[in-house]
Design a protein around this motif. Structure first.
Motif, PDB file in Angstrom:
ATOM      1  N   ALA A   1       2.614  19.098   0.357  1.00  0.00           N
ATOM      2  CA  ALA A   1       2.997  20.186   1.255  1.00  0.00           C
ATOM      3  C   ALA A   1       2.743  19.867   2.718  1.00  0.00           C
ATOM      4  O   ALA A   1       2.650  20.746   3.539  1.00  0.00           O
ATOM      5  CB  ALA A   1       2.245  21.460   0.861  1.00  0.00           C
ATOM      6  N   GLY A   2       2.638  18.641   3.048  1.00  0.00           N
ATOM      7  CA  GLY A   2       2.384  18.264   4.433  1.00  0.00           C
ATOM      8  C   GLY A   2       3.409  17.279   4.940  1.00  0.00           C
ATOM      9  O   GLY A   2       4.598  17.575   4.999  1.00  0.00           O
ATOM     10  N   ALA A   3       2.948  16.123   5.268  1.00  0.00           N
ATOM     11  CA  ALA A   3       3.784  15.133   5.940  1.00  0.00           C
ATOM     12  C   ALA A   3       4.986  14.708   5.111  1.00  0.00           C
ATOM     13  O   ALA A   3       6.083  14.540   5.664  1.00  0.00           O
ATOM     14  CB  ALA A   3       2.938  13.913   6.301  1.00  0.00           C
ATOM     15  N   VAL A   4       4.835  14.529   3.832  1.00  0.00           N
ATOM     16  CA  VAL A   4       5.947  14.020   3.024  1.00  0.00           C
ATOM     17  C   VAL A   4       7.089  15.024   2.983  1.00  0.00           C
ATOM     18  O   VAL A   4       8.257  14.652   3.111  1.00  0.00           O
ATOM     19  CB  VAL A   4       5.466  13.626   1.611  1.00  0.00           C
TER      20      VAL A   4
ATOM     21  N   LEU B   1       8.730  13.931  -2.007  1.00  0.00           N
ATOM     22  CA  LEU B   1       9.501  12.815  -1.471  1.00  0.00           C
ATOM     23  C   LEU B   1      10.958  12.913  -1.917  1.00  0.00           C
ATOM     24  O   LEU B   1      11.877  12.762  -1.106  1.00  0.00           O
ATOM     25  CB  LEU B   1       8.887  11.485  -1.901  1.00  0.00           C
ATOM     26  N   ARG B   2      11.180  13.190  -3.189  1.00  0.00           N
ATOM     27  CA  ARG B   2      12.547  13.337  -3.683  1.00  0.00           C
ATOM     28  C   ARG B   2      13.271  14.462  -2.940  1.00  0.00           C
ATOM     29  O   ARG B   2      14.428  14.326  -2.541  1.00  0.00           O
ATOM     30  CB  ARG B   2      12.563  13.602  -5.188  1.00  0.00           C
ATOM     31  N   GLN B   3      12.566  15.575  -2.733  1.00  0.00           N
ATOM     32  CA  GLN B   3      13.168  16.709  -2.025  1.00  0.00           C
ATOM     33  C   GLN B   3      13.470  16.351  -0.565  1.00  0.00           C
ATOM     34  O   GLN B   3      14.506  16.740  -0.028  1.00  0.00           O
ATOM     35  CB  GLN B   3      12.252  17.922  -2.096  1.00  0.00           C
ATOM     36  N   SER B   4      12.568  15.620   0.067  1.00  0.00           N
ATOM     37  CA  SER B   4      12.797  15.214   1.456  1.00  0.00           C
ATOM     38  C   SER B   4      14.000  14.301   1.575  1.00  0.00           C
ATOM     39  O   SER B   4      14.827  14.453   2.487  1.00  0.00           O
ATOM     40  CB  SER B   4      11.559  14.519   2.018  1.00  0.00           C
TER      41      SER B   4
END
Length: 168
Positions: free
Chosen positions: A104-107, A138-141
């Motif tokens: 829930a932060g940088a990624v 990561l996948r969502q980003s």
């Protein structure tokens, strides 16, 4: 107060930045400190934003604040590239802190990028580095980046035409 500080920071100069830094240093509690810390990530001057990133190395930022701070820095177009460069360079040390709470932060905030080059850089980076607890984030980003890239490619010509028509 948070909204007011954000607006001030987005339009602020180095004097205001110094005032916010001093207020952060003398904050009476974590909530007040957080207001000023995250406002430091809202400035637009790249040099001031580098100072904000530098607070991490100086020990001024508590580790539990890393995810939100990097999220704010990656959410700001003026600091996005510098924050990503910093994360890559210090990933081995920061990985657990910035991926806490399921990413829930940088990624998650990496999804703010909208270029093929950066998407490919993020993909290549995480092929070699682990993101403990943030695999789904990561996948969502990457999906958000792909959606933005696709939308821009589809609509860029239309926008250019509309802007040219509107100015005549």
């Amino acid at each position: 107060a948070g909204a007011a500080l954000t607006v001030a920071a987005r339009n602020g100069d180095s004097k205001l930045y110094d005032d916010f830094t001093a207020a952060y240093d003398r904050a009476k509690d974590a909530d007040e400190a957080g207001l000023y810390l995250f406002s430091l990530a809202d400035f637009r001057d790249p040099e001031l934003l580098k100072r904000t990133i530098g607070l991490i190395d100086s020990g001024h930022v508590r580790e539990q604040e890393y995810p939100r701070l990097f999220s704010a820095l990656l959410g700001n177009p003026a600091s996005r590239d510098a924050a990503w460069s910093y994360l890559k360079a210090h990933w081995d040390r920061l990985a657990v802190q910035v991926t806490s709470f399921g990413g829930a932060g940088a990624v998650v905030a990496l999804g703010n990028f909208c270029s093929v080059a950066t998407r490919d850089d993020v993909t290549q980076f995480f092929e070699k580095q682990r993101a403990p607890g943030a695999e789904r984030a990561l996948r969502q980003s990457l999906e958000r980046m792909n959606n933005c890239i696709e939308f821009r490619e589809l609509q860029q010509a239309n926008m250019r035409t509309w802007l040219q028509t509107g100015t005549q």
